[in-house]
Scaffold this motif. Structure first.
Motif, PDB file in Angstrom:
ATOM      1  N   VAL A  67       0.858  -1.182   0.000  1.00  0.00           N
ATOM      2  CA  VAL A  67       0.000   0.000   0.000  1.00  0.00           C
ATOM      3  C   VAL A  67       0.896   1.234   0.000  1.00  0.00           C
ATOM      4  O   VAL A  67       1.896   1.286   0.733  1.00  0.00           O
ATOM      5  CB  VAL A  67      -0.930   0.028   1.231  1.00  0.00           C
ATOM      6  N   VAL A  68       0.546   2.220  -0.826  1.00  0.00           N
ATOM      7  CA  VAL A  68       1.319   3.455  -0.917  1.00  0.00           C
ATOM      8  C   VAL A  68       0.398   4.643  -0.699  1.00  0.00           C
ATOM      9  O   VAL A  68      -0.641   4.766  -1.354  1.00  0.00           O
ATOM     10  CB  VAL A  68       2.012   3.596  -2.287  1.00  0.00           C
ATOM     11  N   SER A  69       0.765   5.505   0.229  1.00  0.00           N
ATOM     12  CA  SER A  69       0.129   6.814   0.350  1.00  0.00           C
ATOM     13  C   SER A  69       0.952   7.776  -0.496  1.00  0.00           C
ATOM     14  O   SER A  69       2.161   7.935  -0.268  1.00  0.00           O
ATOM     15  CB  SER A  69       0.109   7.269   1.809  1.00  0.00           C
ATOM     16  N   ALA A  70       0.321   8.397  -1.474  1.00  0.00           N
ATOM     17  CA  ALA A  70       1.070   9.241  -2.415  1.00  0.00           C
ATOM     18  C   ALA A  70       0.323  10.536  -2.671  1.00  0.00           C
ATOM     19  O   ALA A  70      -0.911  10.566  -2.687  1.00  0.00           O
ATOM     20  CB  ALA A  70       1.303   8.501  -3.731  1.00  0.00           C
ATOM     21  N   GLY A  71       1.085  11.589  -2.897  1.00  0.00           N
ATOM     22  CA  GLY A  71       0.468  12.868  -3.197  1.00  0.00           C
ATOM     23  C   GLY A  71       1.455  13.993  -3.025  1.00  0.00           C
ATOM     24  O   GLY A  71       2.673  13.785  -3.029  1.00  0.00           O
ATOM     25  N   ILE A  72       0.924  15.199  -2.889  1.00  0.00           N
ATOM     26  CA  ILE A  72       1.763  16.359  -2.668  1.00  0.00           C
ATOM     27  C   ILE A  72       1.677  16.756  -1.199  1.00  0.00           C
ATOM     28  O   ILE A  72       0.811  16.280  -0.463  1.00  0.00           O
ATOM     29  CB  ILE A  72       1.375  17.530  -3.581  1.00  0.00           C
ATOM     30  N   GLY A  73       2.577  17.619  -0.772  1.00  0.00           N
ATOM     31  CA  GLY A  73       2.582  18.040   0.628  1.00  0.00           C
ATOM     32  C   GLY A  73       3.515  19.201   0.837  1.00  0.00           C
ATOM     33  O   GLY A  73       4.182  19.675  -0.095  1.00  0.00           O
ATOM     34  N   GLY A  74       3.575  19.663   2.065  1.00  0.00           N
ATOM     35  CA  GLY A  74       4.495  20.737   2.420  1.00  0.00           C
ATOM     36  C   GLY A  74       5.848  20.186   2.794  1.00  0.00           C
ATOM     37  O   GLY A  74       5.950  19.092   3.370  1.00  0.00           O
ATOM     38  N   GLY A  75       6.901  20.938   2.485  1.00  0.00           N
ATOM     39  CA  GLY A  75       8.260  20.515   2.799  1.00  0.00           C
ATOM     40  C   GLY A  75       8.897  21.410   3.841  1.00  0.00           C
ATOM     41  O   GLY A  75       8.773  22.639   3.781  1.00  0.00           O
ATOM     42  N   PHE A  76       9.568  20.804   4.813  1.00  0.00           N
ATOM     43  CA  PHE A  76      10.318  21.573   5.799  1.00  0.00           C
ATOM     44  C   PHE A  76      11.624  22.043   5.176  1.00  0.00           C
ATOM     45  O   PHE A  76      12.378  21.244   4.605  1.00  0.00           O
ATOM     46  CB  PHE A  76      10.605  20.724   7.041  1.00  0.00           C
ATOM     47  N   GLN A  77      11.867  23.336   5.300  1.00  0.00           N
ATOM     48  CA  GLN A  77      13.037  23.926   4.669  1.00  0.00           C
ATOM     49  C   GLN A  77      14.234  23.913   5.633  1.00  0.00           C
ATOM     50  O   GLN A  77      14.056  24.022   6.847  1.00  0.00           O
ATOM     51  CB  GLN A  77      12.709  25.358   4.252  1.00  0.00           C
ATOM     52  N   PRO A  78      15.448  23.738   5.102  1.00  0.00           N
ATOM     53  CA  PRO A  78      15.796  23.633   3.677  1.00  0.00           C
ATOM     54  C   PRO A  78      15.871  22.196   3.178  1.00  0.00           C
ATOM     55  O   PRO A  78      16.258  21.951   2.051  1.00  0.00           O
ATOM     56  CB  PRO A  78      17.187  24.271   3.633  1.00  0.00           C
ATOM     57  N   GLY A  79      15.494  21.238   4.011  1.00  0.00           N
ATOM     58  CA  GLY A  79      15.702  19.832   3.668  1.00  0.00           C
ATOM     59  C   GLY A  79      14.886  19.328   2.513  1.00  0.00           C
ATOM     60  O   GLY A  79      15.312  18.423   1.792  1.00  0.00           O
ATOM     61  N   ALA A  80      13.701  19.893   2.309  1.00  0.00           N
ATOM     62  CA  ALA A  80      12.802  19.424   1.249  1.00  0.00           C
ATOM     63  C   ALA A  80      12.274  20.614   0.463  1.00  0.00           C
ATOM     64  O   ALA A  80      11.169  21.109   0.735  1.00  0.00           O
ATOM     65  CB  ALA A  80      11.663  18.611   1.848  1.00  0.00           C
ATOM     66  N   PRO A  81      13.040  21.109  -0.484  1.00  0.00           N
ATOM     67  CA  PRO A  81      12.613  22.288  -1.247  1.00  0.00           C
ATOM     68  C   PRO A  81      11.422  21.990  -2.151  1.00  0.00           C
ATOM     69  O   PRO A  81      11.131  20.831  -2.467  1.00  0.00           O
ATOM     70  CB  PRO A  81      13.852  22.643  -2.071  1.00  0.00           C
ATOM     71  N   VAL A  82      10.755  23.042  -2.554  1.00  0.00           N
ATOM     72  CA  VAL A  82       9.610  22.902  -3.459  1.00  0.00           C
ATOM     73  C   VAL A  82      10.048  22.200  -4.739  1.00  0.00           C
ATOM     74  O   VAL A  82      11.088  22.512  -5.319  1.00  0.00           O
ATOM     75  CB  VAL A  82       9.011  24.280  -3.779  1.00  0.00           C
ATOM     76  N   GLY A  83       9.253  21.214  -5.157  1.00  0.00           N
ATOM     77  CA  GLY A  83       9.559  20.439  -6.355  1.00  0.00           C
ATOM     78  C   GLY A  83      10.319  19.156  -6.084  1.00  0.00           C
ATOM     79  O   GLY A  83      10.449  18.321  -6.982  1.00  0.00           O
ATOM     80  N   SER A  84      10.817  18.991  -4.857  1.00  0.00           N
ATOM     81  CA  SER A  84      11.570  17.776  -4.533  1.00  0.00           C
ATOM     82  C   SER A  84      10.621  16.654  -4.138  1.00  0.00           C
ATOM     83  O   SER A  84       9.421  16.853  -3.940  1.00  0.00           O
ATOM     84  CB  SER A  84      12.566  18.048  -3.401  1.00  0.00           C
ATOM     85  N   LEU A  85      11.179  15.466  -4.008  1.00  0.00           N
ATOM     86  CA  LEU A  85      10.420  14.270  -3.661  1.00  0.00           C
ATOM     87  C   LEU A  85      10.907  13.754  -2.319  1.00  0.00           C
ATOM     88  O   LEU A  85      12.114  13.726  -2.043  1.00  0.00           O
ATOM     89  CB  LEU A  85      10.633  13.205  -4.740  1.00  0.00           C
ATOM     90  N   VAL A  86       9.952  13.347  -1.471  1.00  0.00           N
ATOM     91  CA  VAL A  86      10.270  12.810  -0.146  1.00  0.00           C
ATOM     92  C   VAL A  86       9.645  11.438  -0.005  1.00  0.00           C
ATOM     93  O   VAL A  86       8.481  11.236  -0.372  1.00  0.00           O
ATOM     94  CB  VAL A  86       9.734  13.737   0.961  1.00  0.00           C
ATOM     95  N   ILE A  87      10.416  10.491   0.518  1.00  0.00           N
ATOM     96  CA  ILE A  87       9.881   9.171   0.836  1.00  0.00           C
ATOM     97  C   ILE A  87      10.036   8.952   2.335  1.00  0.00           C
ATOM     98  O   ILE A  87      11.084   9.263   2.921  1.00  0.00           O
ATOM     99  CB  ILE A  87      10.579   8.054   0.023  1.00  0.00           C
ATOM    100  N   ALA A  88       8.974   8.478   2.957  1.00  0.00           N
ATOM    101  CA  ALA A  88       8.962   8.345   4.413  1.00  0.00           C
ATOM    102  C   ALA A  88       9.713   7.100   4.863  1.00  0.00           C
ATOM    103  O   ALA A  88       9.424   6.006   4.390  1.00  0.00           O
ATOM    104  CB  ALA A  88       7.534   8.291   4.925  1.00  0.00           C
TER     105      ALA A  88
END
Length: 226
Positions: A67-88
């Motif tokens: 099962v995958v939860s996928a989508g867009i979200g807010g990023g904590f700066q500077p670790g996850a800039p806008v346009g980047s991808l984060v995997i939990a």
């Protein structure tokens, strides 16, 4: 609504995936990248309760391997800039607990429940390598952060947090209840902090989600066969 991206008989080398997104735009972004996998993509609704209910309903009727939860979200700066991808590597409920005179207490400190689910370590590592995603904690919130003070509070409690969204923990609760591994993948549309809709880059984040999910297919197939 379930969008069946690829249908047909499964083989021993196939993996069947349920992807839970929040809204149709996210569902369609994932579906565009899923042509080489057997994937059912649902728009489960906004928030952890809707996500948990829709995911559990889907899992009750169809056997899935992941099962995958996928989508867009807010990023904590500077670790996850806008346009980047984060995997939990940790899917954490940030506001499940109690306020006290001494500050917030998660339900685990109250002696019951859980606030964190951990996806498969090797799979997270391999997907991060394949997609270029940053691996870290993704927080699930019921109220999107809109101030610098709230962002600082969350970072103080969760120093490894890279992103926040509203569905991951609900999806994870349903998956774990059915004994199925879970992932969370987020493309960053905006910084976590003061709310500024004009600065959000939703289109760019959806494009990043499509591109990132498309790079997951070989890793997911190899993981199932391992």
């Amino acid at each position: 609504m379930v969008l069946q991206v690829q249908e047909g008989l499964l083989t021993t080398s196939s993996i069947r995936i349920l992807v839970a997104t929040a809204v149709p735009a996210e569902r369609d972004a994932v579906a565009r990248a899923s042509t080489h996998l057997t994937v059912d993509v649902i728009a489960a609704g906004v928030g952890p309760a809707a996500a948990a209910a829709a995911t559990a309903t889907a899992l009750a009727t169809t056997p899935y391997d992941l099962v995958v939860s996928a989508g867009i979200g807010g990023g904590f700066q500077p670790g996850a800039p806008v346009g980047s991808l984060v995997i939990a590597d940790e899917i954490t409920a940030a506001d499940l607990g109690a306020e006290t005179p001494d500050g917030f207490l998660p339900v685990t400190d109250l002696g019951f429940g859980t606030v964190t689910h951990r996806p498969p370590t090797t799979l997270v590592r391999d997907l991060a390598t394949a997609t270029g995603a940053r691996a870290g904690t993704v927080l699930t919130v019921s109220t999107v952060t809109g101030t610098a003070a709230r962002a600082a509070e969350l970072r103080a409690r969760h120093p490894r947090a890279l992103a926040e969204a509203m569905e991951g923990f609900g999806v994870a609760e349903a998956a774990v209840a059915h004994g199925i591994p879970v992932l969370e993948l987020r493309a960053v549309s905006n910084p976590v902090g003061p709310r500024d809709r004009a600065a959000w880059r939703i289109g760019d984040a959806l494009a990043a989600l499509t591109e990132g999910f498309g790079k997951c297919a070989p890793v997911l197939e190899s993981w199932k066969q391992a």
